[in-house]
Design a protein around this motif. Sequence first.
Motif, PDB file in Angstrom:
ATOM      1  N   GLN A   1      41.862  28.278  51.884  1.00 35.06           N
ATOM      2  CA  GLN A   1      41.990  29.661  51.447  1.00 35.06           C
ATOM      3  C   GLN A   1      43.215  30.018  50.727  1.00 35.06           C
ATOM      4  N   VAL A   2      42.802  30.605  49.709  1.00 41.28           N
ATOM      5  CA  VAL A   2      43.911  30.852  48.746  1.00 41.28           C
ATOM      6  C   VAL A   2      44.397  32.186  48.886  1.00 41.28           C
ATOM      7  N   GLN A   3      45.742  32.156  49.193  1.00 45.96           N
ATOM      8  CA  GLN A   3      46.489  33.569  49.328  1.00 45.96           C
ATOM      9  C   GLN A   3      47.531  33.595  48.380  1.00 45.96           C
ATOM     10  N   LEU A   4      47.643  34.672  47.701  1.00 52.48           N
ATOM     11  CA  LEU A   4      48.925  35.379  46.694  1.00 52.48           C
ATOM     12  C   LEU A   4      49.641  36.392  47.535  1.00 52.48           C
ATOM     13  N   VAL A   5      50.817  36.209  47.829  1.00 45.02           N
ATOM     14  CA  VAL A   5      51.571  37.467  48.419  1.00 45.02           C
ATOM     15  C   VAL A   5      52.706  37.805  47.642  1.00 45.02           C
ATOM     16  N   GLU A   6      52.460  39.112  47.247  1.00 43.01           N
ATOM     17  CA  GLU A   6      53.862  39.526  46.451  1.00 43.01           C
ATOM     18  C   GLU A   6      54.865  40.213  47.520  1.00 43.01           C
ATOM     19  N   SER A   7      55.922  40.116  47.118  1.00 44.22           N
ATOM     20  CA  SER A   7      57.156  40.713  47.803  1.00 44.22           C
ATOM     21  C   SER A   7      58.020  41.517  46.814  1.00 44.22           C
ATOM     22  N   GLY A   8      59.148  42.245  47.150  1.00 44.60           N
ATOM     23  CA  GLY A   8      59.921  42.627  46.438  1.00 44.60           C
ATOM     24  C   GLY A   8      59.979  43.956  45.634  1.00 44.60           C
ATOM     25  N   GLY A   9      58.921  44.575  45.869  1.00 41.85           N
ATOM     26  CA  GLY A   9      58.800  45.853  45.155  1.00 41.85           C
ATOM     27  C   GLY A   9      59.708  46.974  45.889  1.00 41.85           C
ATOM     28  N   GLY A  10      59.795  47.982  45.328  1.00 46.98           N
ATOM     29  CA  GLY A  10      60.700  49.254  45.788  1.00 46.98           C
ATOM     30  C   GLY A  10      60.967  50.367  44.974  1.00 46.98           C
TER      31      GLY A  10
END
Length: 126
Positions: free
Chosen positions: A1-10
């Motif tokens: 299963q493909v997962q893309l997880v973003e982080s770093g916003g604010g």
Amino acid sequence: QVQLVESGGGSVQAGGSLRLSCAASGYTIGSNCMGWFRQAPGKEREGVAAVYTGSTSTYYADSVKGRFTISQDNAKNTVDLEMNSLKPEDTAMYYCAARGVCHFNWWNRASMYDYWGQGTQVTVSS
């Protein structure tokens, strides 16, 4: 299963910087097209930047050229978006997306991408 997880916003003030990261699992970013898109309330999703990891070709929206830099780390299977000199108009939800190849004619078309992350919010205050 493909997962893309973003982080770093604010939240930052105008002129500040943020670095977004997109971590892929179930999907190897190598030799694929990885894009960053953004969507502000009431507006269409727009392409911000993309990188074709096979050739390291990069693409940028005119509105972010010279301020944003997209980069890849094949060992970590991540794609980052370094954002400098942020402006209030950069405020949006930012999404990572992936597909097989990039092309300068359509890298910024959301409909061309197969996989999407859940997004990370970027808010720039004046």
